[in-house]
Design an enzyme around this catalytic site. Structure first.
Site, PDB file in Angstrom:
ATOM      1  N   THR A 256       0.817  -1.204   0.000  1.00  0.00           N
ATOM      2  CA  THR A 256       0.000   0.000   0.000  1.00  0.00           C
ATOM      3  C   THR A 256       0.861   1.269   0.000  1.00  0.00           C
ATOM      4  O   THR A 256       0.417   2.320  -0.461  1.00  0.00           O
ATOM      5  CB  THR A 256      -0.983  -0.048   1.186  1.00  0.00           C
ATOM      6  OG1 THR A 256      -1.728  -1.270   1.093  1.00  0.00           O
ATOM      7  CG2 THR A 256      -1.961   1.102   1.165  1.00  0.00           C
TER       8      THR A 256
ATOM      9  N   ASN B 237      -0.365   4.906  -1.817  1.00  0.00           N
ATOM     10  CA  ASN B 237      -1.118   5.699  -0.833  1.00  0.00           C
ATOM     11  C   ASN B 237      -0.886   7.202  -0.981  1.00  0.00           C
ATOM     12  O   ASN B 237      -0.245   7.662  -1.918  1.00  0.00           O
ATOM     13  CB  ASN B 237      -0.841   5.199   0.591  1.00  0.00           C
ATOM     14  CG  ASN B 237       0.556   5.545   1.069  1.00  0.00           C
ATOM     15  OD1 ASN B 237       1.260   6.349   0.474  1.00  0.00           O
ATOM     16  ND2 ASN B 237       0.960   4.936   2.166  1.00  0.00           N
TER      17      ASN B 237
ATOM     18  N   HIS C  15      -6.748   3.690   7.276  1.00  0.00           N
ATOM     19  CA  HIS C  15      -5.676   3.592   8.269  1.00  0.00           C
ATOM     20  C   HIS C  15      -6.014   2.460   9.231  1.00  0.00           C
ATOM     21  O   HIS C  15      -6.169   2.660  10.420  1.00  0.00           O
ATOM     22  CB  HIS C  15      -5.524   4.923   9.014  1.00  0.00           C
ATOM     23  CG  HIS C  15      -5.080   6.044   8.122  1.00  0.00           C
ATOM     24  ND1 HIS C  15      -5.360   7.368   8.378  1.00  0.00           N
ATOM     25  CD2 HIS C  15      -4.364   6.037   6.967  1.00  0.00           C
ATOM     26  CE1 HIS C  15      -4.831   8.129   7.420  1.00  0.00           C
ATOM     27  NE2 HIS C  15      -4.225   7.345   6.558  1.00  0.00           N
TER      28      HIS C  15
ATOM     29  N   HIS D 265      -1.236   9.235  10.473  1.00  0.00           N
ATOM     30  CA  HIS D 265      -1.451   8.243   9.425  1.00  0.00           C
ATOM     31  C   HIS D 265      -0.692   6.974   9.796  1.00  0.00           C
ATOM     32  O   HIS D 265       0.084   6.980  10.739  1.00  0.00           O
ATOM     33  CB  HIS D 265      -1.008   8.810   8.085  1.00  0.00           C
ATOM     34  CG  HIS D 265      -1.752  10.066   7.711  1.00  0.00           C
ATOM     35  ND1 HIS D 265      -2.343  10.254   6.495  1.00  0.00           N
ATOM     36  CD2 HIS D 265      -1.996  11.196   8.421  1.00  0.00           C
ATOM     37  CE1 HIS D 265      -2.916  11.448   6.468  1.00  0.00           C
ATOM     38  NE2 HIS D 265      -2.723  12.039   7.623  1.00  0.00           N
TER      39      HIS D 265
HETATM   40  C1  LIG Z   1      -5.785   4.811  -0.303  1.00  0.00           C
HETATM   41  C2  LIG Z   1      -4.858   4.834   0.861  1.00  0.00           C
HETATM   42  C3  LIG Z   1      -4.210   6.017   1.211  1.00  0.00           C
HETATM   43  C4  LIG Z   1      -3.365   6.052   2.299  1.00  0.00           C
HETATM   44  N1  LIG Z   1      -2.656   7.183   2.551  1.00  0.00           N
HETATM   45  C5  LIG Z   1      -1.733   7.175   3.532  1.00  0.00           C
HETATM   46  C6  LIG Z   1      -0.887   8.288   3.735  1.00  0.00           C
HETATM   47  O1  LIG Z   1      -0.941   9.270   3.008  1.00  0.00           O
HETATM   48  N2  LIG Z   1       0.009   8.238   4.750  1.00  0.00           N
HETATM   49  C7  LIG Z   1       0.103   7.154   5.562  1.00  0.00           C
HETATM   50  O2  LIG Z   1       0.913   7.165   6.474  1.00  0.00           O
HETATM   51  N3  LIG Z   1      -0.681   6.081   5.391  1.00  0.00           N
HETATM   52  C8  LIG Z   1      -1.576   6.053   4.375  1.00  0.00           C
HETATM   53  N4  LIG Z   1      -2.343   4.955   4.170  1.00  0.00           N
HETATM   54  C9  LIG Z   1      -2.216   3.807   5.083  1.00  0.00           C
HETATM   55  C10 LIG Z   1      -0.949   2.984   4.869  1.00  0.00           C
HETATM   56  O3  LIG Z   1      -0.636   2.940   3.505  1.00  0.00           O
HETATM   57  C11 LIG Z   1      -1.104   1.573   5.430  1.00  0.00           C
HETATM   58  O4  LIG Z   1      -1.515   1.624   6.767  1.00  0.00           O
HETATM   59  C12 LIG Z   1       0.217   0.804   5.378  1.00  0.00           C
HETATM   60  O5  LIG Z   1       0.785   0.884   4.105  1.00  0.00           O
HETATM   61  C13 LIG Z   1      -0.024  -0.638   5.760  1.00  0.00           C
HETATM   62  O6  LIG Z   1       1.144  -1.387   5.617  1.00  0.00           O
HETATM   63  P1  LIG Z   1       1.127  -2.958   5.759  1.00  0.00           P
HETATM   64  O7  LIG Z   1       2.531  -3.414   5.703  1.00  0.00           O
HETATM   65  O8  LIG Z   1       0.333  -3.334   6.951  1.00  0.00           O
HETATM   66  O9  LIG Z   1       0.295  -3.504   4.511  1.00  0.00           O
HETATM   67  P2  LIG Z   1       0.603  -3.372   2.950  1.00  0.00           P
HETATM   68  O10 LIG Z   1       1.531  -2.276   2.661  1.00  0.00           O
HETATM   69  O11 LIG Z   1      -0.706  -3.393   2.264  1.00  0.00           O
HETATM   70  O12 LIG Z   1       1.390  -4.707   2.622  1.00  0.00           O
HETATM   71  C14 LIG Z   1       0.818  -5.988   2.513  1.00  0.00           C
HETATM   72  C15 LIG Z   1       1.508  -6.722   1.377  1.00  0.00           C
HETATM   73  O13 LIG Z   1       1.231  -8.105   1.461  1.00  0.00           O
HETATM   74  C16 LIG Z   1       0.870  -8.589   0.192  1.00  0.00           C
HETATM   75  N5  LIG Z   1      -0.015  -9.730   0.407  1.00  0.00           N
HETATM   76  C17 LIG Z   1      -1.252  -9.706   0.931  1.00  0.00           C
HETATM   77  N6  LIG Z   1      -1.773 -10.956   0.967  1.00  0.00           N
HETATM   78  C18 LIG Z   1      -0.826 -11.785   0.471  1.00  0.00           C
HETATM   79  C19 LIG Z   1      -0.773 -13.179   0.253  1.00  0.00           C
HETATM   80  N7  LIG Z   1      -1.792 -13.986   0.558  1.00  0.00           N
HETATM   81  N8  LIG Z   1       0.351 -13.711  -0.291  1.00  0.00           N
HETATM   82  C20 LIG Z   1       1.397 -12.903  -0.606  1.00  0.00           C
HETATM   83  N9  LIG Z   1       1.400 -11.573  -0.420  1.00  0.00           N
HETATM   84  C21 LIG Z   1       0.292 -11.015   0.113  1.00  0.00           C
HETATM   85  C22 LIG Z   1       0.180  -7.420  -0.469  1.00  0.00           C
HETATM   86  O14 LIG Z   1       0.117  -7.547  -1.867  1.00  0.00           O
HETATM   87  C23 LIG Z   1       1.034  -6.255   0.009  1.00  0.00           C
HETATM   88  O15 LIG Z   1       2.134  -6.046  -0.837  1.00  0.00           O
HETATM   89  C24 LIG Z   1      -3.195   4.890   3.081  1.00  0.00           C
HETATM   90  C25 LIG Z   1      -3.846   3.714   2.738  1.00  0.00           C
HETATM   91  C26 LIG Z   1      -4.658   3.666   1.626  1.00  0.00           C
HETATM   92  C27 LIG Z   1      -5.336   2.381   1.266  1.00  0.00           C
END
Ligand SMILES: Cc1cc2nc3c(=O)[nH]c(=O)nc-3n(C[C@H](O)[C@H](O)[C@H](O)COP(=O)(O)OP(=O)(O)OC[C@H]3O[C@@H](n4cnc5c(N)ncnc54)[C@H](O)[C@@H]3O)c2cc1C
Ligand SMILES: *[C@@H]1O[C@H](CO)[C@@H](O)[C@H](O)[C@H]1NC(C)=O
Ligand SMILES: *[C@@H]1O[C@H](CO)[C@@H](O)[C@H](O)[C@H]1NC(C)=O
Length: 618
Positions: free
Chosen positions: A153, A157, A553, A596
């Site tokens: 994400t 984002n 978020h 965020h």
């Molecule tokens: C539209 C949007 C705007 C945002 N804007 C902001 C912002 O401006 N600033 C900010 O701080 N935060 C922002 N956020 C929030 C932030 O991006 C997320 O909270 C953060 O990126 C989450 O990170 P993560 O590692 O938990 O998940 P992710 O970054 O989503 O990583 C999960 C990864 O696992 C992979 N995956 C999932 N399931 C599987 C599977 N079964 N097998 C293999 N791989 C898999 C996915 O493809 C992905 O690459 C935003 C979110 C969104 C959706």
């Protein structure tokens, strides 16, 4: 040793030359890819399931052996890419498995982020049908974007760098009964990740200056940025660094930005490590299950090009699939609420409240303004060229310029409950409608907005009381999980937004707005205008229910805590009762953040990497 040296040279050279020219040598390619992206985004049917991985799949075949690794990291997203980088700094053998492909070059342009919601680089999720929110969307099911590519994400984002506040982390430490998560003890990890490039007058001791991830301010929008700062000051705010001593006040937005390039995890952590011989990245690979034997995670199964593989872990499996997919994978592996698993015929391995406690912010763009200024009037090619040369308007995420944190009671000794974000230009007119998945009525109402002259405010509810859940549609990994955030289940959440809009509305009477001739623009609100008087409480409630959308978020869906009855991991992020299995992504975060969630997720990933290394004597 050799691999370590190689890695550090790579990251050094990236730090030194990293402007768009070095990453995307040919401008015409970028332009063509951007045109393709925008075209695709206009026609693409969002994904509905994981069928693409299972073409010609034989359900009865035994998994193929993918080898043995010390660590297996599931998901090359915001957190997973960081953990894989840190664990492969020594010569440990690491496998990083990601469902999506590499992040395309167009992700480097922060302002293009929203186009990715309608491409194969997004999971295509919707939330379940709601009755108190998302009323302006098709079927009352807001879209729920999640990146599916290197960087996850963080590759699509809004690119805002915002850590949350001291109070959030001190609450967090209290909830998990462990001072390791207090602000004082997590601050070093925020700093470790960061290289701040912007001039920091006040709060230098809060920032990092030699981490892998660049943060920066973006170029001001001529006239507008200063006007907005002035307007908030007239309303009583002082100018602050919201990632510093206190969030209370108004600030230019800080971005994850390496010169003009989006500095998400793919850029800052995955590419610099991708050449290491001890790190194997398998992308386009859907992880379907963690294999558990005698309460110990021994590996994972994943599907790639229609084939099932088993990869073995000798030390740990680290789940970093994000706040929606990590719960799904856990449940498919037999870890979850026993009722939920029973319902789908999944054999229970460990009963834990997986998928519960889903918390999310709520966002709404309720106020629109028009001025007689035109902030840019470049055609796409010129805008891109400008970005390529490190100039606005595409350098920032979605035209975000100024942020203001507020506590409704004006109590600066505890958490802010609202964040105001100024948005646009660019990112207005039909793009808001499309990005939110609005229905035809609302999409056409939004046609009145002008990309070049208008701006709006995003009002973000930081600490909703409503909680939701992630559950399963079935035990088949082809099926998407069900996401029900239950927004506005607590009416107080709606009221807090309404109260803050009332406060914000006064901004139109500031000298700053008047001198600038910024005038409120009333966009038609079908379903509300005909029933209620504009700006009455009932009208606002109606408008909020129509326009508000997921804050994106998400936290808490595999919550960290002390006791297996109400949490999924312990404070070391180990899944209760299962050895060799940790969770490292936004799903463990037990609080709603006054900011965020990328930076907090980065912090979690940096910290858990140290915990893992310490445990295994690295
Ligand atoms: C539209 C949007 C705007 C945002 N804007 C902001 C912002 O401006 N600033 C900010 O701080 N935060 C922002 N956020 C929030 C932030 O991006 C997320 O909270 C953060 O990126 C989450 O990170 P993560 O590692 O938990 O998940 P992710 O970054 O989503 O990583 C999960 C990864 O696992 C992979 N995956 C999932 N399931 C599987 C599977 N079964 N097998 C293999 N791989 C898999 C996915 O493809 C992905 O690459 C935003 C979110 C969104 C959706
Ligand atoms: C999302 O909602 C839209 C509109 O109701 C629907 O067409 C689409 O199939 C949904 N997608 C998923 C994955 O459920
Ligand atoms: C903006 O310009 C138009 C056309 O010149 C004019 O009619 C209008 O009154 C102006 N609006 C403001 C707020 O100055």
């Amino acid at each position: 040793m050799l691999s370590v040296m190689k890695a550090s040279i790579v990251s050094f050279s990236i730090a030194f030359f990293s402007i768009a020219h070095a990453i995307i040598p040919n401008f015409d390619d970028l332009y063509r890819e951007t045109e393709d992206l925008i075209k695709l985004s206009g026609t693409f049917q969002r994904l509905k399931n994981n069928d693409e991985y299972f073409v010609n799949f034989d359900d009865n075949k035994k998994p193929l052996d993918y080898g043995t690794f010390e660590y297996i990291v599931v998901g090359a997203g915001t957190a997973g890419g960081i953990v894989a980088n840190r664990l492969s700094e020594s010569n440990s053998k690491v496998l990083l498995v990601e469902a999506g492909p590499r992040d395309p070059d167009t992700t480097k342009v922060p302002a293009l982020g929203t186009f990715f919601f309608y491409t194969p680089w997004d999971w295509g999720y919707n939330i379940t049908k709601q009755d108190k929110i998302c009323l302006a969307t098709i079927d009352k099911r807001c879209i729920f974007p999640r990146g599916k590519m290197w960087g996850g994400t963080s590759s699509l984002n809004g690119n805002v760098y915002s850590r949350g506040t001291k109070w959030d982390y001190d609450t967090w430490a209290e909830i998990v009964g462990n001072p390791d998560w207090s602000y004082e003890n997590v601050l070093p990890y925020f700093k470790k990740a960061e290289t701040a490039r912007f001039k920091i007058d006040l709060d230098k001791s809060y920032h990092g200056f030699d981490g892998p991830q660049f943060t920066d301010l973006i170029e001001d929008t001529p006239g507008l940025t200063k006007m907005l700062l002035r307007a908030f000051k007239e309303r009583g705010s002082i100018e602050v660094d919201y990632n510093g001593r206190s969030p209370y006040g108004v600030s230019r937005v800080q971005n994850f930005l390496d010169r003009n390039v989006r500095a998400g995890t793919a850029h800052s952590y995955i590419r610099p490590a991708a050449g290491r011989p001890n790190l194997l990245i398998s992308d386009n690979s859907l992880v379907t299950k963690v294999i558990i034997a005698n309460d110990r995670a021994v590996g994972i199964e994943f599907v790639k090009n229609g084939k099932l593989y088993f990869a073995q872990s000798s030390k740990e499996v680290i789940l970093a699939a994000g706040a929606i997919n990590t719960p799904q994978i856990l449940m498919l592996s037999g870890i979850g609420p026993s009722e939920e698993l029973k319902k789908h015929g999944i054999k229970l391995v460990k009963a834990l409240p997986v998928g519960q406690n889903l918390q999310d912010h709520v966002s709404v763009f309720p106020l629109f303004f028009r001025t007689n200024h035109t902030y840019y009037n470049l055609i796409l090619k010129e805008q891109l060229k400008s970005w390529y040369e490190n100039r606005r308007p595409l350098t920032g995420g979605w035209g975000i310029q100024v942020v203001n944190f507020r506590n409704l009671k004006n109590d600066r000794s505890s958490k802010p409950d609202i964040e105001f974000i100024t948005v646009g230009p660019p990112f207005l007119s039909s793009t808001i409608a499309t990005a939110n998945g609005f229905n035809e009525e609302y999409t056409s109402a939004y046609q009145i907005l002008n990309q070049y002259t208008d701006f709006t405010f995003d009002v973000v509810l930081l600490h909703p009381e409503s909680k939701g859940e992630v559950t399963l549609q079935s035990k088949d990994p082809r099926d998407y999980p069900l996401i029900n955030p239950n927004y506005f289940a607590a009416e107080k959440d709606l009221e807090t937004i309404y109260q803050s809009i009332k406060w914000l509305l006064e901004i139109k009477n500031t000298e700053a707005f008047k001198n600038f001739k910024a005038e409120r623009l009333l966009v038609a609100m079908p379903g509300c205008d005909e029933n209620y008087k504009t700006d009455s409480r009932n009208w606002w409630y109606c408008v909020i229910k129509h326009l508000a959308f997921p804050g994106s978020h998400v936290t808490g869906s595999a919550i960290m805590g002390t006791c297996p009855s109400n949490s999924v991991t312990n404070p070391e992020l180990k899944v209760h009762g299962i050895r060799g299995l940790r969770i490292a992504d936004a799903s463990v975060i037990p609080v709603t953040i006054s900011g965020h969630t990328t930076a907090p997720t980065v912090m979690v990933a940096e910290k858990v990497s140290d915990l893992i290394k310490a445990e295994h004597g690295q």
